[in-house]
Design an enzyme around this catalytic site. Structure first.
Site, PDB file in Angstrom:
ATOM      1  N   TYR A  91       0.821  -1.218   0.000  1.00  8.06           N
ATOM      2  CA  TYR A  91       0.000   0.000   0.000  1.00  8.06           C
ATOM      3  C   TYR A  91       0.857   1.272   0.000  1.00  8.06           C
ATOM      4  O   TYR A  91       0.348   2.361   0.170  1.00  8.06           O
ATOM      5  CB  TYR A  91      -0.948   0.005   1.206  1.00  8.06           C
ATOM      6  CG  TYR A  91      -1.861  -1.199   1.222  1.00  8.06           C
ATOM      7  CD1 TYR A  91      -2.962  -1.260   0.364  1.00  8.06           C
ATOM      8  CD2 TYR A  91      -1.614  -2.285   2.047  1.00  8.06           C
ATOM      9  CE1 TYR A  91      -3.791  -2.366   0.341  1.00  8.06           C
ATOM     10  CE2 TYR A  91      -2.435  -3.403   2.031  1.00  8.06           C
ATOM     11  CZ  TYR A  91      -3.520  -3.429   1.175  1.00  8.06           C
ATOM     12  OH  TYR A  91      -4.344  -4.533   1.156  1.00  8.06           O
ATOM     13  N   ASP A 150      -0.796 -10.129   9.427  1.00  6.61           N
ATOM     14  CA  ASP A 150      -0.003 -11.269   8.957  1.00  6.61           C
ATOM     15  C   ASP A 150       1.494 -11.045   9.135  1.00  6.61           C
ATOM     16  O   ASP A 150       2.152 -11.879   9.725  1.00  6.61           O
ATOM     17  CB  ASP A 150      -0.359 -11.617   7.511  1.00  6.61           C
ATOM     18  CG  ASP A 150      -1.440 -12.712   7.479  1.00  6.61           C
ATOM     19  OD1 ASP A 150      -1.646 -13.372   8.518  1.00  6.61           O
ATOM     20  OD2 ASP A 150      -2.071 -12.901   6.433  1.00  6.61           O
ATOM     21  N   HIS A 388       4.516  -6.596  -4.299  1.00  2.00           N
ATOM     22  CA  HIS A 388       3.181  -6.633  -4.876  1.00  2.00           C
ATOM     23  C   HIS A 388       2.408  -5.374  -4.532  1.00  2.00           C
ATOM     24  O   HIS A 388       2.747  -4.636  -3.612  1.00  2.00           O
ATOM     25  CB  HIS A 388       2.412  -7.863  -4.387  1.00  2.00           C
ATOM     26  CG  HIS A 388       2.103  -7.790  -2.929  1.00  2.00           C
ATOM     27  ND1 HIS A 388       2.991  -8.213  -1.961  1.00  2.00           N
ATOM     28  CD2 HIS A 388       1.045  -7.299  -2.261  1.00  2.00           C
ATOM     29  CE1 HIS A 388       2.467  -7.991  -0.767  1.00  2.00           C
ATOM     30  NE2 HIS A 388       1.289  -7.435  -0.908  1.00  2.00           N
ATOM     31  N   TYR A 473     -11.139  -1.457  -0.312  1.00  2.00           N
ATOM     32  CA  TYR A 473     -11.235  -0.976   1.071  1.00  2.00           C
ATOM     33  C   TYR A 473     -10.021  -0.154   1.501  1.00  2.00           C
ATOM     34  O   TYR A 473     -10.066   0.523   2.525  1.00  2.00           O
ATOM     35  CB  TYR A 473     -11.475  -2.147   2.033  1.00  2.00           C
ATOM     36  CG  TYR A 473     -10.228  -2.811   2.573  1.00  2.00           C
ATOM     37  CD1 TYR A 473      -9.596  -3.820   1.863  1.00  2.00           C
ATOM     38  CD2 TYR A 473      -9.684  -2.440   3.791  1.00  2.00           C
ATOM     39  CE1 TYR A 473      -8.455  -4.419   2.349  1.00  2.00           C
ATOM     40  CE2 TYR A 473      -8.543  -3.037   4.294  1.00  2.00           C
ATOM     41  CZ  TYR A 473      -7.925  -4.021   3.567  1.00  2.00           C
ATOM     42  OH  TYR A 473      -6.796  -4.614   4.043  1.00  2.00           O
ATOM     43  N   ARG A 474      -8.955  -0.200   0.714  1.00  2.00           N
ATOM     44  CA  ARG A 474      -7.689   0.416   1.130  1.00  2.00           C
ATOM     45  C   ARG A 474      -6.790   0.342  -0.085  1.00  2.00           C
ATOM     46  O   ARG A 474      -6.896  -0.620  -0.849  1.00  2.00           O
ATOM     47  CB  ARG A 474      -7.138  -0.450   2.244  1.00  2.00           C
ATOM     48  CG  ARG A 474      -5.751  -0.195   2.714  1.00  2.00           C
ATOM     49  CD  ARG A 474      -5.380  -1.371   3.586  1.00  2.00           C
ATOM     50  NE  ARG A 474      -4.226  -1.151   4.406  1.00  2.00           N
ATOM     51  CZ  ARG A 474      -3.694  -2.092   5.187  1.00  2.00           C
ATOM     52  NH1 ARG A 474      -4.236  -3.280   5.249  1.00  2.00           N
ATOM     53  NH2 ARG A 474      -2.648  -1.847   5.912  1.00  2.00           N
TER      54      ARG A 474
END
Ligand code: ADP
Length: 526
Positions: A91, A150, A388, A473-474
Site C-alpha cells: 500500500y 499477517d 506486490h 477498502y484500502r
C-alpha cells in the site's frame, strides 16, 4: 537536497533547522542515502519520475515534539507524511502519496503505556509493533492475546488506522480501537471519546464519549497525527480448536455461504475464514484456473471432475477460541448447520489447551500462529519475496457474489492474459465481519515496462470492481485518487465532504496531502 514543491530552499532550510532544534540534529534526515530508506520497496513506479519520494525525514520521540513539528510545518507550509512503523507494504510502505513530503517517522514513539488484562485493552504509541506488544504481554505474564496482522513487524496503531485485519475474533482492527490522542494540524492535542474528559476513568473502555463520534475521521485520513491509541484485546482463551467443512458441488456454495453468514452473525463462528477449493486446486495442478474462465470447462464439467476425483468443490477451515466446553459446542453446532447441505463432510483439526499445549504448536505454520495471536513474518515466505500491489475489493457475503466475481475477474484475467492460478485473488476471505474481501497481489518489480503493465491491470481491476458495486477498502498511495473516484455517489458528495473537513482542520494542507484521495485546496484538481 530535495525540496518540497512550492517551498523555497531558504524556507526549507529554516524548517529543517527548527525540526532539528525540536528533535535533535541526529533525528532529522536529509541525505539521499537516508531518505532513500523511506522509498516504497514495492513501488509500482520504481525509478520512474512518478515514484513517490520524500524530501527529508524527521523522527520525534514524544507528543510535544510532534506538536512542534506540525507548528513549524504550518509556518513554512511544508507538507508532512506520517507513518507509525511504515510496514504498509503493498500500500506504499513508508512513502508518501505526494512527492516531496517530509516523512514524520514515529518509530521512536514506541512506549506501551498500559496493558490491562482484567478488562482487556492496551494503550500504545505509534512505534509499538505487534512483536513489541506480544513480548511485553509474555514477559509480564498477562492474560490477554493480541490480534497481529499477517506480518508481525507492523504496528497496532498504524494497521488499525489503515483498517487492516487479522485472524482472531478481534480481527477487525479498526473495530477494536477505543480512544485516540491526536495532534491536529494546528499543533493542538485532541483526545477522543471519553478521553475528552480530564482524568477519564474509561477512555479505553467506552468508545463513543458524548456528542458526534469523531474517531472514524482519523482513520485512512489526513486530519491529524495519532500519537496514542487504545486497542481492545482478547482475554487469553483456555482452548483453541479448528475443523474443516467441505461441500461437494459448485452450487453448494450458495447454502454454504448462507450458513456461514448465519453462524458468523450469530457469533457461533468467529475469526477469519479463507474459502478454499480442493477441486479447483486440482484443476489448477492440471493447468486450469481458480477463476471461471471464458473458454474453460463448464460448471457441469467441473462438478463431474469433483465427483470422479472425489474432491469437494468448496472447503473452509473454521477456528474456535474459548473455554473447551464452548469451542466443542460451537464446532458441534457448525457441523449440525452445514450438515443440512447434502454430502457435506467434516474433519476435526487441531485441538489445544493453553498454556499446556503451547509447545505443540507448529512454529512454521504462519497462518496458525497469527490465529493464535503470535506475530511472525512467515507470510513473506508465502509471498516468495516478491513485491506486490494490494488490490482488495469488498464483496457481499453470498455464494452468488462469489460466482459473479469468479466470472467478472475470469473474463478480465483472460482479456489481460494474466496467470489465473491465483487462489488468493479468486477466493474470498472474511477479514471483516459482514462482508468478504478478495486479495489480489499484482507483482511489482524493478522493471518499468513490467510495472507499467501492472498499473494497467490494477486500473482495470478497480474499474471492473466499481462497475459491479464492489469497492476497494484500502489502496496503494499511487492509486488513492483513482479509488476515491469510484466512491462518486451524488457528484462525489463524500469527497466534497472530506475536502470541506480538510479545509477546516488543516487550512494550510500540511498533513499527508493526497491520503485516500483527499487533497488540500491548493493541490486539488479543478
Ligand atoms: P504499519 O507499519 O503498521 O503497517 P504504517 O505505519 O505504514 O502501518 O501506517 C499505515 C498508514 O496509516 C500510513 O501510510 C498513514 O497513512 C497512516 N498512519 C500511520 N500512522 C499514523 C499516525 N500516527 N497518524 C496518522 N496516520 C497514520
Amino acid at each position: 537536497m530535495a525540496v518540497p514543491p512550492g517551498v523555497s530552499e531558504r524556507d526549507f532550510s529554516r524548517a529543517l533547522e527548527e525540526f532539528a532544534n525540536t528533535v535533535g540534529q541526529e533525528w532529522v534526515f536529509t541525505s539521499a542515502e537516508d531518505v532513500q530508506l523511506y522509498r516504497d520497496a514495492y513501488s509500482p513506479f520504481y525509478d520512474e519520475k512518478e515514484d513517490r519520494v520524500a524530501s527529508a525525514a524527521v523522527a520525534p520521540d514524544r507528543v510535544e515534539q510532534v506538536q512542534a513539528i506540525v507548528r513549524t510545518a504550518n509556518k513554512y507550509k511544508i507538507p508532512l507524511w506520517t507513518f507509525s512503523t511504515g510496514r504498509n507494504l503493498g500500500y506504499g510502505g513508508s512513502s508518501p502519496a505526494y512527492s516531496g513530503c517530509v516523512v514524520v517517522d514515529l518509530k521512536r514513539m514506541n512506549r506501551i503505556l498500559e496493558v490491562d488484562d482484567k478488562v482487556h485493552y492496551a494503550v500504545v504509541e505509534p512505534g509499538v509493533s505487534y512483536f513489541d506488544l506480544y513480548r511485553y504481554i509474555q514477559e509480564h505474564k498477562l492474560n490477554v492475546w493480541i490480534d497481529p496482522a499477517d506480518p508481525g513487524w507492523g504496528s497496532p496503531l498504524g494497521n488499525s488506522l489503515d483498517r487492516g485485519g487479522g485472524r482472531t475474533p478481534m480481527r477487525e482492527h479498526w473495530d477494536a480501537v477505543c480512544g485516540l490522542e491526536v495532534v491536529l494540524a494546528n499543533g493542538e492535542i485532541l483526545r477522543t471519546g471519553m478521553g475528552a474528559m480530564p482524568n477519564s476513568a474509561v477512555w479505553h473502555q467506552f468508545k463513543y464519549g458524548y456528542g458526534p463520534y469523531v474517531d472514524g475521521i482519523f482513520s485512512q485520513s489526513n486530519y491529524g497525527i495519532v500519537t496514542r491509541m487504545g486497542v481492545w484485546l482478547m482475554p487469553a482463551p483456555e482452548a483453541y480448536r479448528d475443523g474443516r467443512v467441505s461441500v461437494p458441488l459448485h452450487d453448494d456454495l450458495v447454502p454454504f455461504m448462507e450458513t456461514y453468514a448465519y453462524l458468523m452473525n450469530s457469533e457461533i463462528l468467529r475469526g477469519t475464514m479463507l474459502l478454499e477449493s480442493p477441486l479447483l486446486s486440482y484443476h489448477v495442478s492440471q493447468g486450469g484456473s481458480f477463476f471461471e474462465m471464458p473458454k474453460g470447462p463448464s460448471i457441469a464439467d467441473l462438478d463431474r471432475m469433483a465427483r470422479d476425483r472425489n474432491l469437494p468443490y468448496w472447503s473452509a477451515e473454521f477456528r474456535f477460541w474459548g473455554p473447551p466446553k464452548i469451542v466443542d459446542a460451537q464446532w458441534e453446532v457448525v457441523q449440525e448447520k452445514f450438515g443440512a447441505i447434502r454430502g457435506a463432510t467434516f474433519a476435526d483439526g487441531r485441538n489445544y489447551r493453553f498454556p499446556a499445549d503451547a509447545g505443540r504448536v507448529d512454529q512454521r505454520d504462519a497462518p496458525l500462529l497469527v490465529a493464535l495471536g503470535i506475530p511472525n513474518l512467515g507470510v513473506f515466505g508465502l509471498l516468495r519475496g516478491g513485491g506486490h500491489l494490494g488490490f482488495s475489493p469488498i464483496l457481499p457475503m453470498t455464494g452468488e457474489a462469489i460466482f459473479k466475481a469468479q466470472r467478472v475477474y475470469g473474463r478480465l484475467y483472460s482479456e489481460l492474459n494474466l496467470p489465473a492460478a491465483n487462489q488468493f485473488a479468486a477466493l474470498p476471505w472474511s477479514y471483516y465481519r459482514r462482508a468478504l474481501v478478495l486479495l489480489f497481489g499484482i507483482p511489482t518489480t524493478k522493471d518499468p515496462a513490467q510495472n507499467q503493465q501492472g498499473r494497467r491491470v490494477f486500473e482495470r481491476l478497480v474499474q471492473a470492481a466499481a462497475e459491479n458495486g464492489w469497492g476497494e477498502y484500502r489502496t496503494h498511495v499511487a492509486f488513492m485518487d483513482q479509488v476515491a473516484d469510484t466512491y462518486s455517489y451524488n457528484n462525489h458528495a463524500l469527497r466534497r465532504f472530506h475536502e470541506t473537513l480538510k479545509d477546516a482542520v488543516d487550512p494550510n494542507g500540511i498533513l499527508s496531502p493526497g491520503k485516500s484521495g483527499i487533497w488540500p485546496k491548493h493541490l486539488r484538481k479543478a
